[in-house]
Design a protein around this motif. Sequence first.
Motif, PDB file in Angstrom:
ATOM      1  N   ALA A 107      -0.730 -17.906  -6.051  1.00 23.05           N
ATOM      2  CA  ALA A 107      -1.465 -16.967  -6.905  1.00 23.05           C
ATOM      3  C   ALA A 107      -1.921 -15.749  -6.093  1.00 23.05           C
ATOM      4  O   ALA A 107      -1.850 -14.611  -6.566  1.00 23.05           O
ATOM      5  CB  ALA A 107      -2.668 -17.664  -7.531  1.00 23.05           C
ATOM      6  N   ILE A 108      -2.375 -15.998  -4.868  1.00 23.67           N
ATOM      7  CA  ILE A 108      -2.820 -14.896  -4.005  1.00 23.67           C
ATOM      8  C   ILE A 108      -1.634 -14.020  -3.599  1.00 23.67           C
ATOM      9  O   ILE A 108      -1.738 -12.790  -3.560  1.00 23.67           O
ATOM     10  CB  ILE A 108      -3.561 -15.444  -2.770  1.00 23.67           C
ATOM     11  CG1 ILE A 108      -4.891 -16.086  -3.214  1.00 23.67           C
ATOM     12  CG2 ILE A 108      -3.825 -14.341  -1.741  1.00 23.67           C
ATOM     13  CD1 ILE A 108      -5.596 -16.873  -2.136  1.00 23.67           C
ATOM     14  N   ARG A 109      -0.489 -14.654  -3.316  1.00 18.29           N
ATOM     15  CA  ARG A 109       0.716 -13.875  -2.978  1.00 18.29           C
ATOM     16  C   ARG A 109       1.124 -12.970  -4.136  1.00 18.29           C
ATOM     17  O   ARG A 109       1.481 -11.807  -3.937  1.00 18.29           O
ATOM     18  CB  ARG A 109       1.875 -14.814  -2.604  1.00 18.29           C
ATOM     19  CG  ARG A 109       1.823 -15.339  -1.188  1.00 18.29           C
ATOM     20  CD  ARG A 109       3.167 -15.914  -0.769  1.00 18.29           C
ATOM     21  NE  ARG A 109       3.527 -17.075  -1.557  1.00 18.29           N
ATOM     22  CZ  ARG A 109       3.205 -18.327  -1.232  1.00 18.29           C
ATOM     23  NH1 ARG A 109       2.531 -18.575  -0.130  1.00 18.29           N
ATOM     24  NH2 ARG A 109       3.566 -19.338  -1.993  1.00 18.29           N
ATOM     25  N   ARG A 110       1.067 -13.500  -5.363  1.00 21.18           N
ATOM     26  CA  ARG A 110       1.412 -12.688  -6.544  1.00 21.18           C
ATOM     27  C   ARG A 110       0.426 -11.537  -6.696  1.00 21.18           C
ATOM     28  O   ARG A 110       0.801 -10.416  -7.059  1.00 21.18           O
ATOM     29  CB  ARG A 110       1.400 -13.557  -7.809  1.00 21.18           C
ATOM     30  CG  ARG A 110       2.581 -14.487  -7.942  1.00 21.18           C
ATOM     31  CD  ARG A 110       2.699 -15.025  -9.360  1.00 21.18           C
ATOM     32  NE  ARG A 110       1.508 -15.750  -9.776  1.00 21.18           N
ATOM     33  CZ  ARG A 110       1.317 -17.058  -9.574  1.00 21.18           C
ATOM     34  NH1 ARG A 110       2.233 -17.768  -8.937  1.00 21.18           N
ATOM     35  NH2 ARG A 110       0.208 -17.645  -9.990  1.00 21.18           N
ATOM     36  N   HIS A 111      -0.837 -11.821  -6.431  1.00 19.78           N
ATOM     37  CA  HIS A 111      -1.891 -10.809  -6.563  1.00 19.78           C
ATOM     38  C   HIS A 111      -1.692  -9.676  -5.556  1.00 19.78           C
ATOM     39  O   HIS A 111      -1.984  -8.511  -5.836  1.00 19.78           O
ATOM     40  CB  HIS A 111      -3.247 -11.488  -6.349  1.00 19.78           C
ATOM     41  CG  HIS A 111      -4.425 -10.629  -6.694  1.00 19.78           C
ATOM     42  ND1 HIS A 111      -4.453  -9.787  -7.787  1.00 19.78           N
ATOM     43  CD2 HIS A 111      -5.625 -10.473  -6.081  1.00 19.78           C
ATOM     44  CE1 HIS A 111      -5.614  -9.156  -7.825  1.00 19.78           C
ATOM     45  NE2 HIS A 111      -6.335  -9.547  -6.795  1.00 19.78           N
ATOM     46  N   MET A 112      -1.160 -10.027  -4.379  1.00 20.58           N
ATOM     47  CA  MET A 112      -0.988  -9.038  -3.318  1.00 20.58           C
ATOM     48  C   MET A 112       0.360  -8.330  -3.363  1.00 20.58           C
ATOM     49  O   MET A 112       0.549  -7.332  -2.664  1.00 20.58           O
ATOM     50  CB  MET A 112      -1.148  -9.721  -1.953  1.00 20.58           C
ATOM     51  CG  MET A 112      -2.556 -10.182  -1.659  1.00 20.58           C
ATOM     52  SD  MET A 112      -2.714 -10.823   0.019  1.00 20.58           S
ATOM     53  CE  MET A 112      -2.288  -9.383   0.985  1.00 20.58           C
ATOM     54  N   ALA A 113       1.280  -8.833  -4.174  1.00 17.45           N
ATOM     55  CA  ALA A 113       2.640  -8.288  -4.194  1.00 17.45           C
ATOM     56  C   ALA A 113       2.708  -6.764  -4.380  1.00 17.45           C
ATOM     57  O   ALA A 113       3.493  -6.097  -3.702  1.00 17.45           O
ATOM     58  CB  ALA A 113       3.465  -8.987  -5.275  1.00 17.45           C
ATOM     59  N   PRO A 114       1.901  -6.151  -5.273  1.00 19.75           N
ATOM     60  CA  PRO A 114       2.018  -4.702  -5.474  1.00 19.75           C
ATOM     61  C   PRO A 114       1.432  -3.860  -4.335  1.00 19.75           C
ATOM     62  O   PRO A 114       1.621  -2.643  -4.318  1.00 19.75           O
ATOM     63  CB  PRO A 114       1.217  -4.455  -6.770  1.00 19.75           C
ATOM     64  CG  PRO A 114       0.945  -5.795  -7.358  1.00 19.75           C
ATOM     65  CD  PRO A 114       0.926  -6.736  -6.212  1.00 19.75           C
ATOM     66  N   LEU A 115       0.706  -4.476  -3.406  1.00 16.52           N
ATOM     67  CA  LEU A 115       0.035  -3.710  -2.358  1.00 16.52           C
ATOM     68  C   LEU A 115       1.025  -3.128  -1.354  1.00 16.52           C
ATOM     69  O   LEU A 115       2.105  -3.671  -1.129  1.00 16.52           O
ATOM     70  CB  LEU A 115      -0.969  -4.600  -1.614  1.00 16.52           C
ATOM     71  CG  LEU A 115      -2.092  -5.245  -2.419  1.00 16.52           C
ATOM     72  CD1 LEU A 115      -2.990  -6.062  -1.500  1.00 16.52           C
ATOM     73  CD2 LEU A 115      -2.907  -4.202  -3.159  1.00 16.52           C
ATOM     74  N   ALA A 116       0.620  -2.032  -0.720  1.00 14.48           N
ATOM     75  CA  ALA A 116       1.433  -1.417   0.327  1.00 14.48           C
ATOM     76  C   ALA A 116       1.510  -2.367   1.524  1.00 14.48           C
ATOM     77  O   ALA A 116       0.594  -3.145   1.772  1.00 14.48           O
ATOM     78  CB  ALA A 116       0.812  -0.085   0.748  1.00 14.48           C
ATOM     79  N   GLU A 117       2.625  -2.301   2.267  1.00 14.07           N
ATOM     80  CA  GLU A 117       2.812  -3.186   3.415  1.00 14.07           C
ATOM     81  C   GLU A 117       1.701  -3.000   4.444  1.00 14.07           C
ATOM     82  O   GLU A 117       1.272  -3.951   5.080  1.00 14.07           O
ATOM     83  CB  GLU A 117       4.184  -2.933   4.055  1.00 14.07           C
ATOM     84  CG  GLU A 117       5.355  -3.430   3.228  1.00 14.07           C
ATOM     85  CD  GLU A 117       5.260  -4.915   2.897  1.00 14.07           C
ATOM     86  OE1 GLU A 117       4.926  -5.704   3.815  1.00 14.07           O
ATOM     87  OE2 GLU A 117       5.492  -5.280   1.739  1.00 14.07           O
ATOM     88  N   GLN A 118       1.251  -1.755   4.627  1.00 14.56           N
ATOM     89  CA  GLN A 118       0.191  -1.485   5.585  1.00 14.56           C
ATOM     90  C   GLN A 118      -1.103  -2.179   5.173  1.00 14.56           C
ATOM     91  O   GLN A 118      -1.830  -2.717   6.009  1.00 14.56           O
ATOM     92  CB  GLN A 118      -0.051   0.022   5.705  1.00 14.56           C
ATOM     93  CG  GLN A 118      -1.061   0.396   6.792  1.00 14.56           C
ATOM     94  CD  GLN A 118      -1.049   1.887   7.085  1.00 14.56           C
ATOM     95  OE1 GLN A 118      -0.292   2.365   7.902  1.00 14.56           O
ATOM     96  NE2 GLN A 118      -1.898   2.622   6.388  1.00 14.56           N
ATOM     97  N   THR A 119      -1.381  -2.204   3.867  1.00 12.19           N
ATOM     98  CA  THR A 119      -2.575  -2.877   3.358  1.00 12.19           C
ATOM     99  C   THR A 119      -2.489  -4.380   3.614  1.00 12.19           C
ATOM    100  O   THR A 119      -3.463  -5.007   4.039  1.00 12.19           O
ATOM    101  CB  THR A 119      -2.747  -2.615   1.850  1.00 12.19           C
ATOM    102  OG1 THR A 119      -2.841  -1.206   1.626  1.00 12.19           O
ATOM    103  CG2 THR A 119      -3.983  -3.300   1.302  1.00 12.19           C
ATOM    104  N   LYS A 120      -1.325  -4.959   3.384  1.00 11.71           N
ATOM    105  CA  LYS A 120      -1.135  -6.394   3.632  1.00 11.71           C
ATOM    106  C   LYS A 120      -1.347  -6.713   5.112  1.00 11.71           C
ATOM    107  O   LYS A 120      -1.948  -7.737   5.457  1.00 11.71           O
ATOM    108  CB  LYS A 120       0.268  -6.815   3.197  1.00 11.71           C
ATOM    109  CG  LYS A 120       0.518  -6.712   1.703  1.00 11.71           C
ATOM    110  CD  LYS A 120       1.972  -7.052   1.383  1.00 11.71           C
ATOM    111  CE  LYS A 120       2.278  -6.836  -0.088  1.00 11.71           C
ATOM    112  NZ  LYS A 120       3.703  -7.080  -0.407  1.00 11.71           N
ATOM    113  N   SER A 121      -0.842  -5.840   5.980  1.00  9.20           N
ATOM    114  CA  SER A 121      -0.995  -6.044   7.419  1.00  9.20           C
ATOM    115  C   SER A 121      -2.469  -5.990   7.818  1.00  9.20           C
ATOM    116  O   SER A 121      -2.951  -6.827   8.598  1.00  9.20           O
ATOM    117  CB  SER A 121      -0.204  -4.978   8.177  1.00  9.20           C
ATOM    118  OG  SER A 121      -0.431  -5.072   9.568  1.00  9.20           O
TER     119      SER A 121
END
Length: 244
Positions: A107-121
């Motif tokens: 669920a958290i991965r799906r929630h984060m999917a639209p975020l920019a790669e830099q934000t995920k990092s």
Amino acid sequence: QMRILLVASYREVDVRRSHERSELIAEIGREGTTIPLRGLSLTEVREFIERNAQRPAESQTTLSLHHATNGNPFFLDEILRLMTAGHGSPRTKLDSSFEAPDSVRAAIRRHMAPLAEQTKSVLGIASLIGPEFDLALLQNVSGLTTAQLIEALDESIASSLVSQISEAFYRYRFTHAITAEALRSELSTATRVRLHERIAAGIEQVCAEDLESHLARLAHHYFEALPIGTAEKAIEFARRGAQR
């Protein structure tokens, strides 16, 4: 001429991402009543545990689950399912140790999917710093500019993954502690070890004037940095922390 009641639910995060949806929800809100759904209180979490797990809720378990999930019923339910799976009798008390189930991680991965790669990092680094983190240390470890970090954190706030708890000192926290745990688990062992070493070195630099207040954190991060990190530093800060 029949009177009807229409009930609709929506995620605030999804609405904020769309100007069209925002306008639609605002228009509907003027004609009806909006009821914000927030996390369960500590008392409600205890009741939730006892009703759904069919067993007594220890105070420490209730506190731990409330802290980790911020009262999110989905997270609570999924964690409880995992916790109770290994307990036979309903009379067995649940302990306060638990991990994020695969369903929560997904669920958290799906929630984060639209975020920019830099934000995920940036969020990955923040998850290792702890449930709460500040901009200065995050910048030291990430090597990004202040503008890049602010942009990444603003996107995280808009997605309800983190919240700002101090504007004066640019301090933030994860909305759900379980999110930080899930993010940590996504990092490879080699990445985690390298980041722990950088975080420890960053604390020494950023908090040099008040290092005594951060001895436990330094001991933790230098220990987690092994075997890449310096064992002598892990021992030194563990000893100094214990003496303090």
